[in-house]
Design an enzyme around this catalytic site. Structure first.
Site, PDB file in Angstrom:
ATOM      1  N   GLY A   3      54.272 -44.491  30.408  1.00 51.31           N
ATOM      2  CA  GLY A   3      53.212 -44.440  29.220  1.00 51.31           C
ATOM      3  C   GLY A   3      52.154 -43.761  29.646  1.00 51.31           C
ATOM      4  O   GLY A   3      52.209 -42.603  30.671  1.00 51.31           O
TER       5      GLY A   3
ATOM      6  N   ASP B 268      46.455 -44.605  32.766  1.00 50.80           N
ATOM      7  CA  ASP B 268      45.544 -45.840  32.743  1.00 50.80           C
ATOM      8  C   ASP B 268      46.012 -46.861  31.745  1.00 50.80           C
ATOM      9  O   ASP B 268      45.203 -47.637  31.440  1.00 50.80           O
ATOM     10  CB  ASP B 268      44.239 -45.392  32.415  1.00 50.80           C
ATOM     11  CG  ASP B 268      42.959 -46.359  32.845  1.00 50.80           C
ATOM     12  OD1 ASP B 268      43.551 -47.009  34.024  1.00 50.80           O
ATOM     13  OD2 ASP B 268      41.989 -46.460  32.263  1.00 50.80           O
TER      14      ASP B 268
ATOM     15  N   ASN C 268      49.796 -53.712  26.577  1.00 49.13           N
ATOM     16  CA  ASN C 268      48.885 -54.303  27.834  1.00 49.13           C
ATOM     17  C   ASN C 268      47.343 -54.367  27.404  1.00 49.13           C
ATOM     18  O   ASN C 268      46.956 -53.761  26.470  1.00 49.13           O
ATOM     19  CB  ASN C 268      49.208 -53.347  29.015  1.00 49.13           C
ATOM     20  CG  ASN C 268      48.852 -54.081  30.361  1.00 49.13           C
ATOM     21  OD1 ASN C 268      48.434 -55.305  30.519  1.00 49.13           O
ATOM     22  ND2 ASN C 268      48.285 -53.145  31.174  1.00 49.13           N
ATOM     23  N   LYS C 269      46.597 -55.031  28.362  1.00 48.69           N
ATOM     24  CA  LYS C 269      45.176 -55.052  28.249  1.00 48.69           C
ATOM     25  C   LYS C 269      44.829 -55.995  26.861  1.00 48.69           C
ATOM     26  O   LYS C 269      43.953 -55.719  26.211  1.00 48.69           O
ATOM     27  CB  LYS C 269      44.586 -53.927  28.325  1.00 48.69           C
ATOM     28  CG  LYS C 269      44.994 -53.183  29.413  1.00 48.69           C
ATOM     29  CD  LYS C 269      44.086 -51.779  29.823  1.00 48.69           C
ATOM     30  CE  LYS C 269      44.595 -51.203  30.926  1.00 48.69           C
ATOM     31  NZ  LYS C 269      43.631 -50.012  31.237  1.00 48.69           N
TER      32      LYS C 269
ATOM     33  N   ASP D 226      43.746 -58.673  26.482  1.00 45.83           N
ATOM     34  CA  ASP D 226      42.855 -59.535  26.817  1.00 45.83           C
ATOM     35  C   ASP D 226      41.271 -58.768  26.498  1.00 45.83           C
ATOM     36  O   ASP D 226      40.159 -59.373  25.968  1.00 45.83           O
ATOM     37  CB  ASP D 226      42.309 -59.959  28.284  1.00 45.83           C
ATOM     38  CG  ASP D 226      42.507 -58.872  29.431  1.00 45.83           C
ATOM     39  OD1 ASP D 226      43.344 -58.042  29.173  1.00 45.83           O
ATOM     40  OD2 ASP D 226      41.647 -58.555  30.197  1.00 45.83           O
TER      41      ASP D 226
ATOM     42  N   LEU E 251      62.363   0.646  45.612  1.00 45.28           N
ATOM     43  CA  LEU E 251      61.201   0.707  44.574  1.00 45.28           C
ATOM     44  C   LEU E 251      61.497   1.949  43.760  1.00 45.28           C
ATOM     45  O   LEU E 251      62.429   2.889  44.072  1.00 45.28           O
ATOM     46  CB  LEU E 251      60.007   1.015  45.322  1.00 45.28           C
ATOM     47  CG  LEU E 251      59.616  -0.252  46.068  1.00 45.28           C
ATOM     48  CD1 LEU E 251      58.334   0.083  46.806  1.00 45.28           C
ATOM     49  CD2 LEU E 251      58.983  -1.377  45.045  1.00 45.28           C
ATOM     50  N   SER E 252      60.810   2.178  42.543  1.00 44.93           N
ATOM     51  CA  SER E 252      60.887   3.396  41.425  1.00 44.93           C
ATOM     52  C   SER E 252      60.321   4.632  42.587  1.00 44.93           C
ATOM     53  O   SER E 252      59.324   4.260  43.279  1.00 44.93           O
ATOM     54  CB  SER E 252      60.108   3.109  40.507  1.00 44.93           C
ATOM     55  OG  SER E 252      59.825   4.151  39.681  1.00 44.93           O
ATOM     56  N   GLY E 253      61.097   5.359  42.509  1.00 47.72           N
ATOM     57  CA  GLY E 253      60.414   6.575  43.232  1.00 47.72           C
ATOM     58  C   GLY E 253      60.951   6.705  44.762  1.00 47.72           C
ATOM     59  O   GLY E 253      60.590   7.527  45.389  1.00 47.72           O
TER      60      GLY E 253
ATOM     61  N   SER F  72      66.852  -3.140  40.880  1.00 42.54           N
ATOM     62  CA  SER F  72      67.176  -4.405  40.817  1.00 42.54           C
ATOM     63  C   SER F  72      66.594  -5.056  41.995  1.00 42.54           C
ATOM     64  O   SER F  72      66.891  -5.459  43.124  1.00 42.54           O
ATOM     65  CB  SER F  72      68.928  -4.653  41.704  1.00 42.54           C
ATOM     66  OG  SER F  72      68.922  -3.377  42.553  1.00 42.54           O
TER      67      SER F  72
END
Length: 634
Positions: free
Chosen positions: A31, A34, A165-166, A168, A468-470, A541
Site C-alpha cells: 500500500g 504510512d 486501516n486507521k 479510529d 577508442l576512436s582514433g 565495440s
C-alpha cells in the site's frame, strides 16, 4: 515466548507434530507510505504471542526513544529494522517475519510503499499466496494503492484483502468505509481482481485484527487473522498437471540414478508415465525416494528424488512432467518484464535467463510498450529503466520447457542476470511462445564450415579489433588484410564506418543502438566465418557484454580479440576527423571516451600498444600471432 497453544506445556511432542503438519500461508502487506503496513505486522506478531520477553522489553524501550506513538508501543519497530527506516518512518527493504497460530503457519513480507522501491515490492510478492492491501481511511485510494494492486494482479495473487486501516481516526464511519470499498472495486475490476475481502480495522489499537471489534457493529465479516487462517493456499496446485524441474541428478553409486527436485505442481505416483523436456523422451516413475523412505505419492511443495524405469537422458534444468499433459517447449516468447537495475535494459544485449532450475542465454527485443502502472496507460519505449514494467519479446539460445505464468508460476516466472556482474537485473512473466519459434527450424546442410575451410586451405577466424576512436583500428586491420591476402588467405574486412553506410545505416549512437550495431555485425561475422573466411572486424565495440556475445557466437578458439590500446589523450591528438573536439564542445553526443564509456578488454588474445608500435609493426604482430596459433592447432 508464550504461544497460544496449551499443548506446549502439556505435550511438547504432540505440539511439534501438530505444528509440522500445519499449512503455510505466505502473504504480503502493501500500500502507500504510512498506511500502517509495518504496524499491522507488528500487531499480528504481538497478538499471536510470537515475541520473546527480551524483544518486548527492547520494543518498549525503542518505542520511547524513536517511536511515533508518544511513548506507547510502536509495533512498526518490530519490522522496520534498518536504521534508515526508523529514522524516516518508512519501509525500504522487504522484511520477512514468521508467526503461527493453532491453525496455520505464516510468512509475511512487509513491502515498501515508495515508488522507487517497486523492485523490492515485486520480490516480496513473487512467492506470496495472498495480499493485504492497506488503505488509510483518511486518504482513501491513492496512486500507490493502484500501483501495488496492479502488481498484485500482474503477479497472479488471487486472494486479496482490502484492509481499510486507521478507522479510529474517522470515527469508525461506515459511510467512509463503503465509499473507499466502492472506489477500490471500480479500479480492481479494471485490472482483473475479481474478488476481495474488505475489512475495517485499526492496526495500532488491535480492532478487527484477531477479534471482531465492538467499534464496528455494522461489519459482520471475519477479523483479519481469521481470514488469513481460512484463506486457501494449495487450492489448485495439486489439481494442476505434474511438473518437477530437475535440480540434481543423484548418482551416489553405479546402482542408483535418480532425479531430485521440488514438485512444482500436481501429483506423481510410481507407475505414472512422465516426459523429460525439452528432449521429449518418456519413461515410467519407478520409485519416489526421500531421506525417510519411499513414498506412495509426491505432491506439489515436496522435494523428492524420482527414479525411472528407463535410462533416458535427463539433466539439471530439464523438467519431468505428466506425459499426457506436458508443458510446451520454445525458445522465443512474449513476456512482461520488470526492470530492477540502475543500468537500463538495452534491447539486443545478451543476458542470462533463469527459469526454474534452467539457465540459458537470452536477448530482449525493444519493448512493445511500457506500462504506466499508475494510470494503466501503454506508452512507447525503446528501453526499460529502473522499476519500469514493459512487454517485450525474448529470444533464447536454447529451447526451454514452460507454462504461461498465469497457469504455473514456477514454469512461467523468470529472472534476468547480467552476464558479467551476475546481478539480477530483471524479473519477468512468460505469456506465450511466439508462433515463429514453432515454425522456424534449422535446416540440415551437407557442406559445413569445416568443408568450406578445407576448400580454402585455411582455418576460419574472427579477428575483432576494439579500441577508442582514433586508436588506429581501421588502419591496422587494413594492413593485416593486405598481408593475409598476399599470403593467399581468403579474408573480409568489416569496418565500423563502412557498415554504417548500409547494413547499420538506420542506427544512431545511443547505448541501445550501439548494442544493436555490434549484434548485427557479430551475426554477419559468424556467417562469414561459417563460409571459412578470416574475418577482420574493426569496431569501437565499447561494451564488454557485446564483445562477449560475439565471442560466444563463434566456435572455440575462432574468436581473436585484439585490444588496440591507445590512451585517450593520444587518440584525441590523432583525431583527423575532429570528432573529439566536437564531443568536447557538446556538438556530438554519446561519444565514446567523452560522454559514453569504453570498457577495455580484461584478457584479450592480443594487446597492441600503439604508443610503442607503428601500424605496420602492429599488423605484423597480429599476423605472427595468427600463424603461430594456426600451427599450434594443426
Amino acid at each position: 515466548m508464550a504461544h497460544q497453544s496449551a499443548l506446549i506445556a502439556q505435550d511438547i511432542e504432540a505440539y511439534l507434530d501438530a505444528h509440522q503438519h500445519k499449512s503455510l500461508l505466505r502473504f504480503l502487506t502493501c500500500g502507500s507510505v504510512d498506511d500502517g503496513k509495518s504496524t499491522l505486522i507488528g500487531r499480528l506478531l504481538y497478538d499471536s504471542k510470537m515475541i520473546f520477553e527480551d524483544q518486548l522489553a527492547a520494543l518498549e524501550a525503542d518505542s520511547k526513544k524513536v517511536g511515533t506513538q508518544g511513548g506507547e508501543i510502536d509495533f512498526a519497530l518490530l519490522v522496520d529494522g534498518l536504521a534508515a527506516e526508523r529514522e524516516q518512518g518508512i519501509t525500504i527493504d522487504v522484511a520477512y517475519r514468521f508467526f503461527s497460530t493453532d491453525k496455520r503457519k505464516f510468512i509475511v513480507a512487509d513491502t515498501p510503499g515508495h515508488e522507487q522501491y517497486t523492485r523490492n515490492m515485486v520480490t516480496g510478492a513473487s512467492t506470496a499466496d495472498a495480499a493485504v492491501i492497506l488503505i488509510d481511511a483518511r486518504k482513501g485510494v491513492l496512486t500507490q494503492t493502484r500501483r501495488h494492486s496492479y502488481l498484485v494482479s500482474l503477479l497472479g495473487i488471487r486472494h486479496v484483502v482490502l484492509a481499510v486501516n486507521k478507522m479510529d481516526l474517522v470515527e469508525w464511519s461506515q459511510g467512509r468505509f463503503d465509499e473507499i470499498v466502492a472506489d477500490y472495486r471500480a479500479f480492481a475490476q479494471q485490472i482483473g481482481i475479481e474478488a476481495f475481502a474488505a475489512i475495517p480495522m485499526s492496526a495500532l489499537r488491535g480492532d478487527n485484527i484477531t477479534e471482531p471489534s465492538a467499534n464496528a457493529p455494522w461489519y459482520d465479516g471475519p477479523p483479519l487473522m481469521r481470514w488469513l487462517e481460512d484463506a486457501p493456499v494449495e487450492d489448485d496446485l495439486r489439481e494442476k498437471p505434474f511438473r518437477m524441474p530437475v535440480q540434481w541428478v543423484n548418482r551416489p553409486n553405479l546402482d542408483f540414478r535418480g532425479f531430485s527436485g521440488l514438485v512444482a505442481s500436481g501429483v506423481v505416483r510410481p507407475g505414472d508415465k512422465v516426459k523429460a523436456l525439452p528432449s521429449g523422451r518418456e519413461s515410467t516413475v519407478q520409485r519416489i525416494v526421500t531421506f525417510t523412505g519411499d513414498l506412495d505419492e509426491a505432491v506439489a511443495g515436496q522435494s523428492v528424488t524420482l527414479t525411472l524405469a528407463d535410462e533416458i537422458d535427463v539433466s539439471r534444468g530439464d523438467v519431468l512432467a505428466a506425459a499426457g499433459n506436458p508443458p510446451a517447449v520454445a525458445d522465443q516468447f512474449e513476456a512482461t518484464l520488470v526492470w530492477f537495475d540502475e543500468e537500463p535494459m538495452l534491447p539486443g544485449r545478451p543476458y542470462l535467463l533463469k527459469l526454474g532450475t534452467r539457465t540459458v542465454a537470452a536477448q530482449v527485443a525493444e519493448p512493445k510498450y511500457k506500462v504506466n502502472v499508475n494510470t494503466l496507460e501503454h506508452l512507447a519505449a525503446r528501453r526499460l529503466e529502473l522499476n519500469e514494467i514493459g512487454v517485450c519479446n525474448l529470444s533464447l539460445d536454447a529451447p526451454i520447457a514452460f507454462d504461461p505464468y498465469a497457469e504455473n508460476r514456477d514454469l512461467g516466472g523468470f529472472i534476468l542476470i547480467d552476464r558479467l556482474s551476475n546481478r539480477t537485473v530483471g524479473a519477468g512473466l512468460l505469456h506465450f511462445a511466439l508462433r515463429r519459434s514453432q515454425n522456424i527450424h534449422w535446416q540440415a546442410l551437407d557442406v559445413d564450415k569445416a568443408a568450406r575451410a578445407r576448400a580454402l586451405g585455411q582455418a576460419a577466424r574472427v579477428v575483432w579489433l576494439t579500441g577508442l576512436s582514433g586508436a588506429g583500428k581501421s588502419t591496422i586491420a587494413n594492413l593485416v588484410e593486405k598481408r593475409l591476402a598476399a599470403d593467399g588467405r581468403h579474408t573480409y574486412l568489416l569496418d565500423g564506418d563502412n557498415v554504417r553506410h548500409g547494413l547499420n545505416k538506420d542506427l544512431g549512437f545511443t547505448e541501445q543502438d550501439r548494442v544493436e550495431n555490434i549484434r548485427r555485425v557479430a551475426e554477419v561475422a559468424k556467417l562469414m566465418a561459417d563460409a571459412g573466411l578470416i574475418v577482420l572486424v574493426s569496431f569501437i565495440s565499447p561494451f564488454r557484454a557485446e564483445r562477449r556475445m560475439a565471442r560466444e557466437l563463434m566456435a572455440e578458439g575462432e574468436f581473436v580479440e585484439v585490444f588496440v590500446d591507445t590512451p585517450i589523450a593520444e587518440a584525441e591528438r590523432r583525431d583527423v576527423k575532429g570528432l573529439y573536439a566536437k564531443a568536447r564542445a557538446g556538438q556530438l553526443k554519446n561519444f565514446t571516451g567523452v560522454d559514453s564509456p569504453y570498457e577495455a578488454p580484461e584478457s584479450p588474445e592480443i594487446r597492441i600498444d600503439t604508443t610503442a608500435l607503428s601500424p605496420e609493426q602492429a599488423a605484423e604482430a597480429i599476423v605472427a600471432w595468427l600463424e603461430k596459433d594456426s600451427a599450434a592447432r594443426r
